[in-house]
Design a protein around this motif. Sequence first.
Motif: not given
Length: 498
Positions: A294, A424, A427, A472, A476, A478, A480-481, A484
């Motif tokens: 990341s 990552y 995000q 994460c 952030t 959240e 991992l999403n 993003y």
Amino acid sequence: MNSAELYAEYKTKMQKIADVKYASAVLQWDQETYLPPKGNDFRGRQVATLSEIAHEQFTDEKLGDLLTELLSKNDLSGSEKRNIELSLEDYTRNKKIPADFVRTMSETVTRSYHDWANARSKNSFPLFENSLHQVIELKKREADYLGYEGHPYNALMNDYDKGLTVAIVDNIFNDLKPQLLTLLDAIKNKPQVDSSFLHLHYDKDTQWKLGIELLTRIGFDFEAGRQDISLHPFTTNFNNVDVRVTTRVDENDLGNMTWSCLHEGGHALYEQGLPGDQYGLPLGEYCSLSIHESQSRLWENCVGRGLAFWQHNFNLLKTFFPNQLKDISEEKFYKGINKVQPSLIRTEADELTYHFHVMIRYEIEKALIEGSIMTKDIPAYWNEQYKKYLGVIVPNDQNGCLQDIHWSHGSFGYFATYSLGSLYAAQLYAAIERENKSLEKEVAAGNNGNILKWLRKNIHEKGRLFLSEKLCLEATGETLNPNYFIDYATKKYTDIYS
């Protein structure tokens, strides 16, 4: 002994083990940069000996007893307790692997690396096939030693991102794939941007100077690191104030060196930001390779392929290459460096097709470890998948299955972290933008310091305190999403391709 004395003993033991490991790492760095070809056999022996010594020290019963005793203490600080917990996890894992296996693996990958380099230079996979087969068989044995639930590949992926499984990665890739294809289909129907100016003649020495300047501008500390040339770009460290990056230069492709430097620079900034007072201890180590990636992908893409970055640095580029770029505008340059087009080489791929390069390698590794394909099948399987996923015809082994160094190192289980790292990165960058509304203006003015400051505070200084998902979440809000990344890519490429 009281807890403080026991912890001091633990710290001394761990740092001595680290000394041996990093001494081995110095030899491995030299192997890929300056080692004369005839020195390979002795170097393999030296690295194997140090690897065996480090393994024996780390699996010593006395260390295990010390860790167990310390874990029972209730007067350790939070960071001390976390170091002990993680060290005990690592100790338990390493106890499963025999010392003679460690030596055999080390000797095998040293031979394998040189067979790969030779095969790549001669464009012939068969020259690498036998040693790669030996590495794969050893990785299967390693998975059996470690134990696993479900797929044997889980045991190997766990080395690079603890808790990562085939089921998790399959779900992410199955969700990501159709969204990427939708974007690629939309772009395919638009006029293609021009990137031909990147493929003029760019002098090697001048490119090198540019790379040094770009590394400096993103915050790489040359008092605590250096850059060299290698066949495949990589980053290694021996502590947080001795971090080495390498690059490669193609005089007919400016992008090869430029984004290699920014990518490896991102890795290096992470290593330089780890807590020096935790040397040899888990909290002085990186969280996972997904998080490591990341950092490289954030600097390479979110920053280094961003318009704001080149609003400041394009004039620098023109001072290095005035003739090649004399008729190129800032906007044309920005669009050209973000050209989306299926290609052969992973490290040179755009941000969208890149994920298919990763997925192909991930699928091949799973198949090799489960035994559904054999080593000899790799070139044909690789070529078939490249035609299926990317629609490109692979002309030879050098630009196909021999392009990456990872298998020669025995790094099976690594590749999925490249895509996860990109997810990552998007995000994390979105979180930085939320907190700093002036971010783009700062970058356009040449100030990358607040990005690095945020990463130092939220990622680098945490070491291995958290697993990837928890880190994460802490950084952030959240876990991992992937949306993003899709949002970031959609916005970026809608602008570039109108």
